[in-house]
Design an enzyme around this catalytic site. Structure first.
Site, PDB file in Angstrom:
ATOM      1  N   ASP A 116       0.897  -0.949   0.047  1.00  0.00           N
ATOM      2  CA  ASP A 116       0.174   0.160  -0.133  1.00  0.00           C
ATOM      3  C   ASP A 116       0.919   1.078  -0.022  1.00  0.00           C
ATOM      4  O   ASP A 116       0.250   2.507  -0.064  1.00  0.00           O
ATOM      5  CB  ASP A 116      -1.085   0.046   1.365  1.00  0.00           C
ATOM      6  CG  ASP A 116      -0.146  -0.008   2.514  1.00  0.00           C
ATOM      7  OD1 ASP A 116       0.421  -0.977   2.481  1.00  0.00           O
ATOM      8  OD2 ASP A 116      -0.530   0.718   3.438  1.00  0.00           O
ATOM      9  N   HIS A 117       2.219   1.144  -0.024  1.00  0.00           N
ATOM     10  CA  HIS A 117       3.107   2.163  -0.075  1.00  0.00           C
ATOM     11  C   HIS A 117       4.066   2.257  -1.395  1.00  0.00           C
ATOM     12  O   HIS A 117       4.507   3.148  -1.589  1.00  0.00           O
ATOM     13  CB  HIS A 117       4.200   2.237   1.089  1.00  0.00           C
ATOM     14  CG  HIS A 117       3.333   2.194   2.272  1.00  0.00           C
ATOM     15  ND1 HIS A 117       3.148   3.436   3.145  1.00  0.00           N
ATOM     16  CD2 HIS A 117       2.489   1.544   3.081  1.00  0.00           C
ATOM     17  CE1 HIS A 117       2.593   3.303   4.204  1.00  0.00           C
ATOM     18  NE2 HIS A 117       2.048   2.197   3.976  1.00  0.00           N
ATOM     19  N   ASP A 227       4.155   4.123   8.476  1.00  0.00           N
ATOM     20  CA  ASP A 227       3.506   3.041   9.415  1.00  0.00           C
ATOM     21  C   ASP A 227       4.313   2.940  10.651  1.00  0.00           C
ATOM     22  O   ASP A 227       5.485   2.258  10.589  1.00  0.00           O
ATOM     23  CB  ASP A 227       3.371   1.859   8.681  1.00  0.00           C
ATOM     24  CG  ASP A 227       2.128   2.006   7.727  1.00  0.00           C
ATOM     25  OD1 ASP A 227       1.850   3.357   7.065  1.00  0.00           O
ATOM     26  OD2 ASP A 227       1.659   1.074   7.159  1.00  0.00           O
TER      27      ASP A 227
HETATM   28 ZN   LIG Z   1       0.518   0.955   5.459  1.00  0.00          ZN
HETATM   29 ZN   LIG Z   2       2.844  -0.989   6.304  1.00  0.00          ZN
END
Ligand SMILES: [Zn+2]
Ligand SMILES: [Zn+2]
Length: 347
Positions: A116-117, A227
């Site tokens: 997700d990055h 995160d």
């Molecule tokens: Zn993330």
């Molecule tokens: Zn992460």
């Protein structure tokens, strides 16, 4: 019927006639062409070079792997340079919709290598190449970044050839389509015309290393957490910053989802919801963190899960201090140079 009432009826009647007329005109080809020309006039003006005296922080992705938003992405513009912190899925569309100056993209700084990055990287590379980026796109990140970038470059090799064949080498210099990877360590990672970017370690175990980034430019500063749970290294890096943009998880929502998954016999989802609170910051912890660091403004992004309705947003707000900015895709913070002001739009 009195005079004001009659006037009201007349106004409503005129509005209705205008609405019916507009619907009729938009049903004709000529009317559509006229409306379209008016609608697109000026939409390319916003991609002109950045000329803002200060730091601009644009949230291109406020989400996480859970659905509802573009995934993690923050664009920081200082002078003529644009840097991204992460590029999750869907974030390039947010950049394009809001006319961000992608031709000025210098590098993408990765906090860590979760999907997700990183899965928006190919779209960012292509868009900035098409828009006229003058140097190859640098991808800076923790150990492993070279493997990721080598993989993307290989996956995209055929696409690069197709794009060049179609648009020509004048528009798309082939060497500018190939990304360059650089492994970074904690410390200063970029110095660029008064902008300093510093990487610091965060705690997103078992994903190691994982970084946050601090940007300092003309007396203004912003810290992007990536995160992480609330951790001392971030606290030290964020001390006295103007803006802290932090990862946030709602334990109340995640626990409720876990209970619902158990109830439904959805054991795989229940396991995931049981795991994720261990490596993200909980909303209730961020107020005290902001207090300890003395940051001027707290914003949250990378929502786990992203709020999708009024109730979810209220639950986040209940756990966060007053004044916290709950970002959306497209939220922008403007920090004028040598000032204390922060202007927020798009919330
Ligand atoms: Zn993330
Ligand atoms: Zn992460």
């Amino acid at each position: 019927m009195g005079k004001p009432a009659r006037l009201g009826v007349v106004i409503v009647g005129l509005v209705l006639v205008a609405a019916v007329g507009a619907i009729y005109v938009l049903g004709t080809r000529h009317g559509q062409d006229l409306a379209l020309e008016r609608a697109v006039a000026g939409i390319f003006d916003s991609v002109a070079p950045a000329e803002y005296d200060g730091l601009r922080v644009f949230v291109c992705g406020s989400g996480s792997p859970l659905p509802g938003r573009a995934q993690a992405c923050v664009a920081i513009t200082a002078g003529e340079s644009l840097y991204l912190v992460d590029a999750g899925a869907g974030s390039q569309a947010t950049m394009q919709l809001h006319g961000q100056p992608t031709a000025h993209m210098r590098a993408i700084l990765l906090t860590h290598l979760h999907t997700d990055h990183i899965t928006g990287i190919p779209d960012m590379n292509l868009t900035s190449w098409v828009m006229g980026r003058r140097e190859p796109l640098r991808i800076l990140g923790p150990a492993g970044v070279e493997r990721v970038v080598d993989g993307f470059n290989e996956v995209l090799a055929l696409d690069r050839g197709f794009r060049v064949a179609h648009h020509g080498v004048q528009l798309l210099r082939p060497e500018l389509g190939v990304m360059h990877a650089e492994t970074v360590e904690p410390g200063v990672v970029v110095e660029d015309n008064g902008l300093t970017i510093t990487a610091f370690a965060v705690n997103h175990e078992p994903i190691t290393p994982a970084f946050g980034y601090r940007f300092d430019y003309r007396g203004r500063s912003v810290v992007i957490s990536g995160d992480t749970v609330v951790t001392d290294s971030l606290e030290a890096a964020a001390r006295g910053a103007d803006l802290l943009l932090h990862d946030v998880l709602s334990k109340r929502i995640v626990r409720t989802l876990e209970a619902a998954a158990i109830e439904a016999g959805a054991s795989r989802q229940a396991k995931i919801f049981a795991d994720i609170p261990t490596y993200h910051a909980h909303a209730v912890e961020l107020g005290p963190l902001a207090e300890r660091t003395g940051v001027r403004m707290l914003g949250v992004y990378h929502f786990v899960p992203p709020p999708r309705n009024y109730l979810m947003e209220r639950i986040y707000r209940h756990d966060l201090p007053d004044g916290t900015v709950l970002t959306r895709d497209g939220t922008e913070f403007k920090l004028p140079a040598d000032s204390t002001a922060i202007h927020v739009t798009g919330t």
